[in-house]
Write a protein that holds these residues in place. Sequence first.
Motif, short mmCIF file in Angstrom:
data_model
loop_
_atom_site.label_atom_id
_atom_site.label_comp_id
_atom_site.label_asym_id
_atom_site.label_seq_id
_atom_site.Cartn_x
_atom_site.Cartn_y
_atom_site.Cartn_z
N THR A 166 76.57 41.70 37.82
CA THR A 166 76.30 40.27 37.75
C THR A 166 75.16 39.93 38.72
O THR A 166 75.25 40.22 39.92
N GLU A 167 74.08 39.37 38.18
CA GLU A 167 72.91 39.03 38.98
C GLU A 167 72.74 37.51 39.07
O GLU A 167 73.07 36.79 38.12
N THR A 168 72.25 37.05 40.20
CA THR A 168 71.90 35.64 40.38
C THR A 168 70.39 35.50 40.19
O THR A 168 69.60 36.10 40.93
N ILE A 169 69.99 34.73 39.16
CA ILE A 169 68.58 34.64 38.77
C ILE A 169 68.00 33.32 39.27
O ILE A 169 68.47 32.24 38.90
N VAL A 170 66.95 33.42 40.09
CA VAL A 170 66.36 32.25 40.74
C VAL A 170 64.90 32.10 40.32
O VAL A 170 64.16 33.08 40.25
N VAL A 171 64.48 30.86 40.05
CA VAL A 171 63.09 30.57 39.70
C VAL A 171 62.24 30.58 40.97
O VAL A 171 62.55 29.89 41.94
N THR A 172 61.18 31.40 40.98
CA THR A 172 60.30 31.48 42.14
C THR A 172 58.95 30.82 41.91
O THR A 172 58.24 30.51 42.86
N GLU A 173 58.58 30.65 40.64
CA GLU A 173 57.31 29.99 40.32
C GLU A 173 57.52 29.07 39.14
O GLU A 173 57.96 29.50 38.07
N ALA A 174 57.25 27.79 39.34
CA ALA A 174 57.47 26.80 38.29
C ALA A 174 56.37 26.84 37.24
O ALA A 174 55.24 27.26 37.53
N PRO A 175 56.67 26.42 36.02
CA PRO A 175 55.66 26.41 34.95
C PRO A 175 54.57 25.37 35.20
O PRO A 175 54.81 24.34 35.84
N THR A 176 53.37 25.64 34.69
CA THR A 176 52.26 24.70 34.80
C THR A 176 52.21 23.82 33.56
O THR A 176 53.03 23.94 32.65
N THR A 177 51.23 22.93 33.51
CA THR A 177 51.12 21.97 32.41
C THR A 177 50.93 22.63 31.05
O THR A 177 51.20 22.03 30.02
N LYS A 178 50.46 23.87 31.03
CA LYS A 178 50.21 24.54 29.74
C LYS A 178 51.44 25.26 29.21
O LYS A 178 51.40 25.85 28.12
N HIS A 179 52.55 25.20 29.94
CA HIS A 179 53.74 25.93 29.55
C HIS A 179 54.83 25.00 29.00
O HIS A 179 54.89 23.81 29.33
N SER A 180 55.70 25.57 28.18
CA SER A 180 56.74 24.79 27.50
C SER A 180 57.73 24.16 28.45
O SER A 180 58.24 23.06 28.19
N ALA A 181 58.02 24.80 29.58
CA ALA A 181 59.05 24.31 30.50
C ALA A 181 58.48 23.47 31.64
O ALA A 181 59.15 23.22 32.63
N TYR A 182 57.22 23.02 31.47
CA TYR A 182 56.61 22.18 32.52
C TYR A 182 57.44 20.92 32.74
O TYR A 182 57.82 20.22 31.79
N GLY A 183 57.73 20.64 34.00
CA GLY A 183 58.52 19.46 34.34
C GLY A 183 60.01 19.62 34.10
O GLY A 183 60.79 18.70 34.34
N LYS A 184 60.42 20.79 33.62
CA LYS A 184 61.83 21.04 33.31
C LYS A 184 62.49 21.95 34.34
O LYS A 184 63.56 21.64 34.85
N LEU A 185 61.84 23.08 34.63
CA LEU A 185 62.39 24.04 35.59
C LEU A 185 61.62 23.98 36.90
O LEU A 185 60.40 23.82 36.91
N GLN A 186 62.36 24.10 38.00
CA GLN A 186 61.78 23.96 39.33
C GLN A 186 62.04 25.20 40.17
O GLN A 186 62.97 25.97 39.91
N VAL A 187 61.20 25.37 41.20
CA VAL A 187 61.40 26.47 42.14
C VAL A 187 62.77 26.33 42.80
O VAL A 187 63.20 25.23 43.14
N ASN A 188 63.46 27.45 42.93
CA ASN A 188 64.81 27.57 43.51
C ASN A 188 65.93 27.18 42.55
O ASN A 188 67.11 27.23 42.93
N ASP A 189 65.60 26.81 41.31
CA ASP A 189 66.65 26.63 40.31
C ASP A 189 67.35 27.97 40.09
O ASP A 189 66.69 29.02 39.98
N ILE A 190 68.66 27.95 39.97
CA ILE A 190 69.45 29.13 39.61
C ILE A 190 69.83 28.99 38.15
O ILE A 190 70.52 28.04 37.77
N ILE A 191 69.36 29.91 37.32
CA ILE A 191 69.62 29.82 35.88
C ILE A 191 71.03 30.29 35.57
O ILE A 191 71.42 31.41 35.90
N LYS A 192 71.82 29.41 34.95
CA LYS A 192 73.22 29.71 34.66
C LYS A 192 73.47 30.04 33.20
O LYS A 192 74.26 30.94 32.89
#
Length: 255
Positions: A166-192
Motif C-alpha cells: 500500500t503506497e501513499t501517493i502525493v502530488v508534487t507538481e501541480a498542472p499548468t493551464t495547458k493541462h486537464s487538471a489545472y485548478g483541480k489538483l494541488q501540491v501536497n494532495d494525497i490521491i485516494k
Amino acid sequence: VTSDYLKTCVASEAEFIDGEDVQVGEKVYAIGNPDGAGIAVTEGIISVESEYINMSALDGRDEDGDGKVDSVIHRVMRTDALINHGNSGGGLFNSKGELIGITNAKNVEDETEGIGYALPITVAKNVMQNILDNGDKKLHRAMLGVTTYINESVASLDENGKIKITETIVVTEAPTTKHSAYGKLQVNDIIKSVTIGGKTTEITRNYQMSDLLLTVRKGDTISITVLRNNKEAVGKTEVTETVTFDKDEYFKIYG
C-alpha cells in the motif's frame, strides 16, 4: 469478428488474470518463438511485480530533434523465465494457465543474467482497447499534467496470506493551464481514489492512475478524490474534483 481459421482449429482463447493479482515468487511460464527456432516454453518466477524500464521508441521518433531515438518508459513485471529475441509479443502465464503479461524485453548487459520483462496484462488490455476505440491505429493517453511521488510504502499480508503493498501517493507538481487538471489538483494532495465511467478505484499504488487514464476517451469526465490541507483547520479534508477531457491537447498520442 472470429476468423474462419479460428472457428475450425483446436486453439482456444487465453483466459486473462482477474485484475493485478500477481505475487513476487509466483511461478510463471513464457511462451514464444526464441530466435525463430520454433514455439518454446521457459519456466521461472516473478522477480519484481511492478517496475519501470526505459526503451528506445520502436517508431524511431525524435521529438526533441537531438538526432537520437527518444526513450519510452514502460511499466513491466520482471521475471527470470528465459526470454530471448523472438519471445516478444508472446504470453507470460501463471500456474493456472491464465495470461498475466506480454513479454517485451530482456536485459542484455554482460554483467546480468535472467532478467526479462513483460507488460502487465491490464496495461496490454487497456492499450488494445484504447487503439480500437479511437479508430486511427494510434494510442491516445489521457494526461492530467501532475507529478506524483510515493510518500510511504507499507507491505502487509492480506486475509489470504498474500503480500499486499500500500503506497501513499502525493502530488508534487501541480498542472499548468495547458493541462486537464489545472485548478483541480494541488501540491501536497494525497490521491485516494478515481472514478471513471461510474467505477471507483481506490488508489493504493503509484502506477494505478497511469494505467486507468488509458481507459479515458475524449469527452469523458472523471472524478478524483484527494486529501487536501485544510487552511481553516488542522489536518486534511477529503475533496472530490472533476476533470473533463474535452480537448485534443489533453491527450498524448503515440503511433
